[in-house]
Design an enzyme around this catalytic site. Structure first.
Site, PDB file in Angstrom:
ATOM      1  N   ILE A  55       0.829  -1.202   0.000  1.00  0.00           N
ATOM      2  CA  ILE A  55       0.000   0.000   0.000  1.00  0.00           C
ATOM      3  C   ILE A  55       0.865   1.254   0.000  1.00  0.00           C
ATOM      4  CG2 ILE A  55      -1.707   1.313   1.311  1.00  0.00           C
ATOM      5  CD1 ILE A  55      -2.848  -1.310   2.317  1.00  0.00           C
ATOM      6  N   ASP A  79      14.437   2.393   9.888  1.00  0.00           N
ATOM      7  CA  ASP A  79      13.719   1.372  10.648  1.00  0.00           C
ATOM      8  C   ASP A  79      12.797   2.104  11.622  1.00  0.00           C
ATOM      9  OD1 ASP A  79      12.779  -0.627  12.284  1.00  0.00           O
ATOM     10  OD2 ASP A  79      14.724  -1.599  12.551  1.00  0.00           O
ATOM     11  N   SER A 102      -7.751   0.032   9.116  1.00  0.00           N
ATOM     12  CA  SER A 102      -8.603  -0.965   8.457  1.00  0.00           C
ATOM     13  C   SER A 102      -9.852  -1.210   9.280  1.00  0.00           C
ATOM     14  CB  SER A 102      -7.844  -2.284   8.274  1.00  0.00           C
ATOM     15  OG  SER A 102      -7.963  -3.106   9.426  1.00  0.00           O
ATOM     16  N   TYR A 104      -4.146  -7.116  16.534  1.00  0.00           N
ATOM     17  CA  TYR A 104      -4.418  -6.357  15.305  1.00  0.00           C
ATOM     18  C   TYR A 104      -5.589  -5.401  15.527  1.00  0.00           C
ATOM     19  CZ  TYR A 104      -5.635  -5.424  10.418  1.00  0.00           C
ATOM     20  OH  TYR A 104      -5.918  -4.800   9.227  1.00  0.00           O
ATOM     21  N   LYS A 143      -5.536  -1.195  15.397  1.00  0.00           N
ATOM     22  CA  LYS A 143      -6.284  -0.428  14.413  1.00  0.00           C
ATOM     23  C   LYS A 143      -7.306   0.491  15.080  1.00  0.00           C
ATOM     24  CE  LYS A 143      -4.075  -2.078  10.962  1.00  0.00           C
ATOM     25  NZ  LYS A 143      -3.044  -1.224  10.321  1.00  0.00           N
ATOM     26  N   THR A 178      -1.467  -6.942  -2.008  1.00  0.00           N
ATOM     27  CA  THR A 178      -0.074  -6.502  -2.028  1.00  0.00           C
ATOM     28  C   THR A 178       0.824  -7.666  -2.439  1.00  0.00           C
ATOM     29  OG1 THR A 178       0.308  -7.139   0.270  1.00  0.00           O
ATOM     30  CG2 THR A 178      -0.569  -4.923  -0.132  1.00  0.00           C
TER      31      THR A 178
END
Length: 316
Positions: A17, A70, A161, A173, A177, A208
């Site tokens: 993305i 990084d 997302s 996750y 988000k 991706t």
């Protein structure tokens, strides 16, 4: 070339993305700083490099500048923003996209692991998911805001997302988000008086390079169903270009914006010419629920109110 002369930064843009967004910003004429690690576990297998992305940005008409960074290392992040300030004295658009957890999330999902079953210590998996994908977004936004506030204009885009509103993949996750979404809202509140906007963008399921590679290795039905008709990374890029060109962007500040909805508003399609359905379209929801016949007779403009999605995610 609507963004000619603009200075942009897209984090994590060697592929995926981030690359799609950076290339589209370049095609609109911007100078685009892109970041990535000098090496990553995926690079040798999946391919993609900062130099390739920077060259593509320049070939499209912009100026691509690759910076090895990084985003798990605070000092490297600080030096990145010091370089941009030294070179240009300003930053017009920041896109917080860097994320180091895609491969780990897909593998853990394919194995059906719950949050207490992840390999290694619990804190290790949490950091893989949220050290770069959440904490670093906050740090980058703080450095960017200092420059934007000084000139009384700017845009910060946080890539998130639907995992911020519903259960998706795993606990770490979803928490990350949801936190990104709230962070955008609160940052927008503090930045509004300085004419700086901050938004969250929700792509759909994006095909991706990492996802395509992983799907070839994994036979998990959920993963294949989720990404079987995925968006291109450039679709999100076109959405960010639209936001960067929006003269009334403060009206959107603090909100969660769907790429598919921005496509209709700004009048663009995916690279293959397709117009992707919005998650709020009733026919899309019916089709995903298995009512394809009924979905076929419902017009695209019939939508569920967005507050219903917000209510579904409410914990009160």
């Amino acid at each position: 070339m609507a963004l000619s002369g603009k200075i942009c930064l897209v984090t994590g843009a060697s592929r995926g993305i981030g690359k799609g967004i950076a290339v589209q910003l370049g095609e609109a004429g911007a100078t685009v700083y892109i970041t990535g690690r000098s090496s990553s576990p995926e690079a040798a297998v999946i391919g993609g490099s900062l130099k390739e992305t920077a060259d593509e940005i320049t070939a499209k008409g912009g100026t691509g500048i690759a910076v090895i960074c990084d985003h798990a290392e605070d000092e490297q992040v600080k030096q990145l923003f010091e370089r941009i300030e030294h070179d240009h004295g300003r930053l017009d658009v920041l896109v917080n996209n860097a994320y180091s957890a895609v491969t780990a999330i897909v593998k853990e999902t394919a194995r059906g692991h719950k949050f207490w079953q992840h390999e290694g210590e619990p804190g290790e998996f949490w950091d893989i998911v949220n050290l770069v994908g959440l904490r670093n977004h906050y740090i980058c936004s703080a450095y960017a805001a200092k420059m934007m506030v000084e000139v009384n204009q700017g845009l910060i885009v946080n890539v998130s997302s639907f995992g911020g509103t519903i259960y998706l993949f795993n606990t770490a996750y979803g928490v990350g988000k949801a936190a990104v979404d709230r962070m955008s809202s609160d940052m927008a509140h503090e930045l509004r008086e300085f004419n700086v906007a901050c938004v969250t963008v929700y792509p759909g399921a994006v095909l991706t390079e990492t996802i395509n590679h992983t799907l070839k290795q994994e036979k998990n039905e959920f993963l294949h169903r989720t990404f079987e008709d995925g968006e291109s990374p450039e679709y999100s890029g076109k959405a960010v270009v639209g936001l960067a060109c929006d003269k009334n962007i403060l009206a959107k500040s603090g909100k969660v914006l769907l790429v598919a909805d921005l496509a209709r508003q700004y009048g663009f399609t995916d690279v293959n010419g397709r117009q992707r359905p919005s998650a709020f379209q009733l026919n899309s929801l019916l089709a995903r629920a298995g009512y394809s016949g009924l979905a076929s007779i419902v017009p695209d403009f019939v939508r569920l109110p967005s507050f219903l999605i917000a209510m579904r995610s409410s914990k009160f």
